[in-house]
Design a protein around this motif. Structure first.
Motif, short mmCIF file in Angstrom:
data_model
loop_
_atom_site.label_atom_id
_atom_site.label_comp_id
_atom_site.label_asym_id
_atom_site.label_seq_id
_atom_site.Cartn_x
_atom_site.Cartn_y
_atom_site.Cartn_z
N GLU A 144 0.92 -1.31 0.04
CA GLU A 144 0.08 0.07 -0.01
C GLU A 144 0.76 1.30 0.00
N ALA A 145 1.83 1.35 0.59
CA ALA A 145 2.70 2.31 0.98
C ALA A 145 3.53 2.64 -0.48
N LEU A 146 3.98 1.59 -1.08
CA LEU A 146 4.80 1.95 -2.24
C LEU A 146 4.00 2.37 -3.33
N ALA A 147 2.62 1.76 -3.43
CA ALA A 147 1.64 2.13 -4.42
C ALA A 147 1.37 3.77 -4.16
N ALA A 186 2.33 6.61 -6.85
CA ALA A 186 1.25 7.39 -7.52
C ALA A 186 1.60 9.10 -7.42
N ARG A 187 2.08 9.29 -6.22
CA ARG A 187 2.46 10.82 -5.83
C ARG A 187 3.58 11.25 -6.84
N LEU A 188 4.73 10.43 -7.04
CA LEU A 188 5.81 10.62 -8.04
C LEU A 188 5.39 10.66 -9.32
N ALA A 189 4.38 10.22 -9.42
CA ALA A 189 3.91 10.20 -11.01
C ALA A 189 2.89 11.24 -11.36
N ARG A 190 2.58 12.01 -10.52
CA ARG A 190 1.57 13.24 -10.73
C ARG A 190 2.61 14.35 -11.46
#
Length: 476
Positions: free
Chosen positions: A205-208, A212-216
């Motif tokens: 969960e943490a890695l996902a 996701a935040r780095l991909a924004r």
């Protein structure tokens, strides 16, 4: 093959000539520039990597406030800080003041203790100023003890919330990218995080959430390459067991995590390097090689910690301040390109390891062949940025243009990023430096300095307090 070697040698020679040619122009620009113009020039300077960066100490208080008080960024959580005491304020331990917790932690406190905590969104202006100042080393008399004993405990639950943690990571990435950085290697982990009800997040969960935040777009569009180290607190009673767990984690997540780091104040003698020698040897028998960047030599007096840390297998040394007191190890590093010393000038000054920066070992290491680079360490708690490190180095040690370029290149050459990405970063850095030189070589010196009017440098409290710079205090 002979022709290829000749071409590479020719390119290296041309690069050296080009740097020397611009060196004279750089000297003229420095001589004519005001302090603010020199700072602006260094802010615009292409930079390599920041390799020595503690995430927990990297976050500016203003960034933390913005995220902690915005439910759209913190996952709908509420944060409280201990600000109002039933006892006289001077009877309260400094570590208790500004201690910050999440809603679920607050709910578990007794009513008497709850009355001493205030929601950040309900603070008075004076309380807010006090809270902000409580996370930076900015007052006379503050130093090593305040930093280690007061600042870190005050963080409380701040980094336990995954949304907060990843938003603050995004703020760091955007600010570094604005300074011209190409690579960021943070001491940063995602294990042990909790949902708002304090149930644990799984690693998946943490890695996902992290990816996701780095991909924004606000982060991805910066182009900054980001990798992580996992850090072990070396003086902890169970440090050997933690090292083994950390080694296994990094081995299993090599796409993002690239190294192991060991930190912790060296005055606490329980974390001495040789304590871990057998553990590292056992782990290397189990896993493929993992790079090591380990704090060593951050001491007031000479010791053998750097030499013994090299024996552990480290190829980067954090700080290395007392290296000059170990001539045998210094000689070894002067004649080997394998080991980089991660220099942190502002940290060393504020923590009083080198109160007088004119006595710092950095120029001796730089100019006797020891690979070095500049880094920010705990930039949030210094209220500083990487340009402050460069400006400090230039103004204290009269750095040449070739030396400035070499610092950036060293940081990329010794980065623990995978080799294809490293090659790309080095090529990009060299191209950016060439374009920078060409831009500031055109016209007269006055014409070149006028180009700085188009640069919008950012500085924070450190730059304001120490140099009086008027630049804005903004995140990007």
């Amino acid at each position: 093959m002979l022709r290829l070697r000749f071409v590479l040698l020719a390119c290296c020679c041309l690069t050296g000539l080009r740097a020397d040619d611009f060196g004279a122009r750089y000297d003229a620009l420095r001589a004519a520039a005001t302090p603010a113009q020199l700072y602006t020039f260094l802010y615009a300077l292409p930079k390599g990597g920041d390799l020595h960066n503690h995430f927990g100490g990297a976050n500016r208080a203003e960034w933390m406030w913005a995220v902690l008080t915005d439910p759209t960024r913190n996952g709908g959580d509420t944060f409280y800080a201990r600000e109002r005491f039933a006892a006289a304020p001077d009877a309260i331990a400094a570590t208790a003041r500004h201690h910050t917790v999440r809603q679920a932690t607050y709910d578990q406190l007794s009513p008497a203790v709850q009355r001493e905590y205030v929601a950040l969104t309900a603070m008075t202006a004076a309380e807010r100023r006090g809270w902000l100042d409580g996370f930076r080393l900015d007052a006379p008399g503050e130093g090593r003890d305040v930093f280690f004993d007061d600042h870190w405990p005050r963080l409380g639950d701040i980094n336990d919330n995954p949304h907060v943690r990843f938003e603050l990571l995004a703020e760091n990435i955007k600010a570094f990218a604005a300074e011209g950085l190409r690579y960021l290697e943070l001491q940063f982990g995602v294990t042990g995080l909790h949902h708002n009800d304090l149930t644990p997040l799984s690693d998946d969960e943490a890695l996902a959430l992290l990816e996701a935040r780095l991909a924004r777009p606000d982060v991805a569009d910066t182009g900054l390459v980001v990798r992580f180290q996992e850090m072990v607190l070396r003086f902890a009673p169970d440090a050997e067991a933690e090292l083994a767990k950390t080694y296994a984690w990094v081995d299993a997540h090599r796409d993002r995590w690239v190294a192991i780091n060991m930190a912790g104040i060296e005055e606490n003698g329980h974390g001495y390097p040789l304590r871990f020698l057998e553990t590292y040897r056992r782990l290397r028998a189990q896993y493929p090689t993992l790079p090591l960047s380990i704090h060593a030599g951050e001491m007031d007096s000479p010791d053998r910690n750097i030499r013994e840390t090299l024996l552990l297998g480290a190829s980067r040394i954090g700080h290395g301040l007392n290296l000059l007191g170990d001539p045998e190890t210094l000689l070894l590093l002067q004649h080997s390109d394998r080991t980089l010393i991660e220099i942190n000038l502002i940290s060393n000054r504020l923590l009083e390891y080198v109160p007088d920066l004119d006595r710092h070992p950095f120029p001796e290491l730089l100019r006797t062949g020891v690979p070095v680079c500049l880094n920010t360490d705990d930039r949030g708690m210094w209220d500083s940025n990487l340009t402050d490190e460069y400006y400090t180095a230039v103004t204290h040690y009269n750095l040449s243009w070739a030396e400035l370029v070499a610092l950036g290149r060293n940081s990329l050459t010794h980065a623990f990023v995978e080799e294809p990405t490293k090659a790309r970063l080095l090529a990009d850095y060299d191209a950016a430096v060439t374009a920078f030189e060409q831009r500031f070589a055109a016209g007269s010196v006055a014409d070149a300095l006028a180009l700085l009017d188009d640069v919008a440098p950012v500085t924070y409290g450190y730059g304001h307090r120490n140099w009086g710079f008027p630049f804005a205090e903004v995140s990007r």
